[in-house]
Enzyme design. Structure first.
Site, mmCIF file in Angstrom:
data_model
loop_
_atom_site.group_PDB
_atom_site.id
_atom_site.type_symbol
_atom_site.label_atom_id
_atom_site.label_comp_id
_atom_site.label_asym_id
_atom_site.label_seq_id
_atom_site.Cartn_x
_atom_site.Cartn_y
_atom_site.Cartn_z
ATOM 1 N N ASN A 78 0.836 -1.184 0.000
ATOM 2 C CA ASN A 78 0.000 0.000 0.000
ATOM 3 C C ASN A 78 0.883 1.251 0.000
ATOM 4 O O ASN A 78 2.099 1.170 -0.076
ATOM 5 C CB ASN A 78 -0.952 -0.046 1.205
ATOM 6 N N HIS A 108 23.126 2.308 12.711
ATOM 7 C CA HIS A 108 24.258 3.175 13.020
ATOM 8 C C HIS A 108 24.774 2.835 14.416
ATOM 9 O O HIS A 108 24.041 2.308 15.240
ATOM 10 C CB HIS A 108 23.833 4.645 12.966
ATOM 11 N N GLY A 135 -0.640 -1.739 8.592
ATOM 12 C CA GLY A 135 -0.200 -0.365 8.395
ATOM 13 C C GLY A 135 0.639 0.161 9.546
ATOM 14 O O GLY A 135 0.512 -0.266 10.688
ATOM 15 N N ALA A 153 -1.065 -3.863 12.910
ATOM 16 C CA ALA A 153 -0.820 -2.454 12.613
ATOM 17 C C ALA A 153 -0.141 -1.749 13.775
ATOM 18 O O ALA A 153 -0.431 -2.007 14.940
ATOM 19 C CB ALA A 153 -2.138 -1.766 12.273
ATOM 20 N N LYS A 173 5.295 -8.646 19.747
ATOM 21 C CA LYS A 173 5.346 -9.935 20.416
ATOM 22 C C LYS A 173 4.249 -10.840 19.878
ATOM 23 O O LYS A 173 3.164 -10.380 19.505
ATOM 24 C CB LYS A 173 5.157 -9.765 21.925
#
Length: 178
Positions: A78, A108, A135, A153, A173
């Site tokens: 999407n 990093h 999402g 989501a 989890k």
């Protein structure tokens, strides 16, 4: 992590040129008229290393280099997928990705002095077959998501998730076997 595992990509002219070229292709992809499906497909095949048949990646799409990205067949992403591919990002067959998903293979140093030297490294990410990612999910470097798994989501996936489970949260989890 040892400092020698990190590199300064800003000092690598070839990588910087590839990054700018890929950014240009992603920009062009995102500006194409949504009705220009064939142009979108052909341009995406130039952006990523490999992608299987029957795919849709909604606009916009962002990535660092593209040639570290391998996507299977029957793929749907999407709006606003971002993949930071300083290492391999492998996505299996029949994967569905919700809007605003971020997949990060780049990291990093935690040490401030080393981080301020623009050091980074890539740690591969692998997403199995038949996976659904909801999402606003963020997948961190080094994560593997097993086959048949659903990521809820808003989750932040910080470690490996096994096959055939529902996993949600921050940190993500397992809450149910599927």
């Amino acid at each position: 992590m040892k400092e020698e595992e990190y590199i300064n990509l800003a000092d690598d002219e070839e990588m910087q040129a590839k990054h700018i070229h890929t950014q240009s292709l992603c920009h062009k992809y995102s500006l194409l008229d949504p009705e220009e499906l064939e142009k979108r497909r052909n341009l995406m095949k130039k952006i990523v290393n490999s992608i299987g048949e029957n795919f849709t990646i909604e606009q916009p799409f962002h990535c660092d280099y593209g040639y570290f990205i391998n996507i299977g067949k029957d793929f749907y992403a999407n709006y606003n997928l971002t993949i930071l591919d300083t290492a391999s990002v492998t996505i299996g067959d029949n994967v569905f990705i919700g809007p605003n998903v971020n997949i990060y293979a780049a990291t990093h140093p935690l040490d401030i002095e080393r981080r301020n030297k623009n050091l980074e490294k890539g740690i591969p990410v692998k997403i199995g077959n038949n996976v659904w990612i909801g999402g606003n999910v963020t997948i961190l470097p080094g994560v593997t998501i097993g086959d048949g798994t659903t990521i809820g989501a808003g989750s932040v996936v910080t470690k490996d998730i096994p096959s055939n489970v529902l996993a949600v949260g921050n940190p993500c989890k397992v809450i149910k076997n599927l």
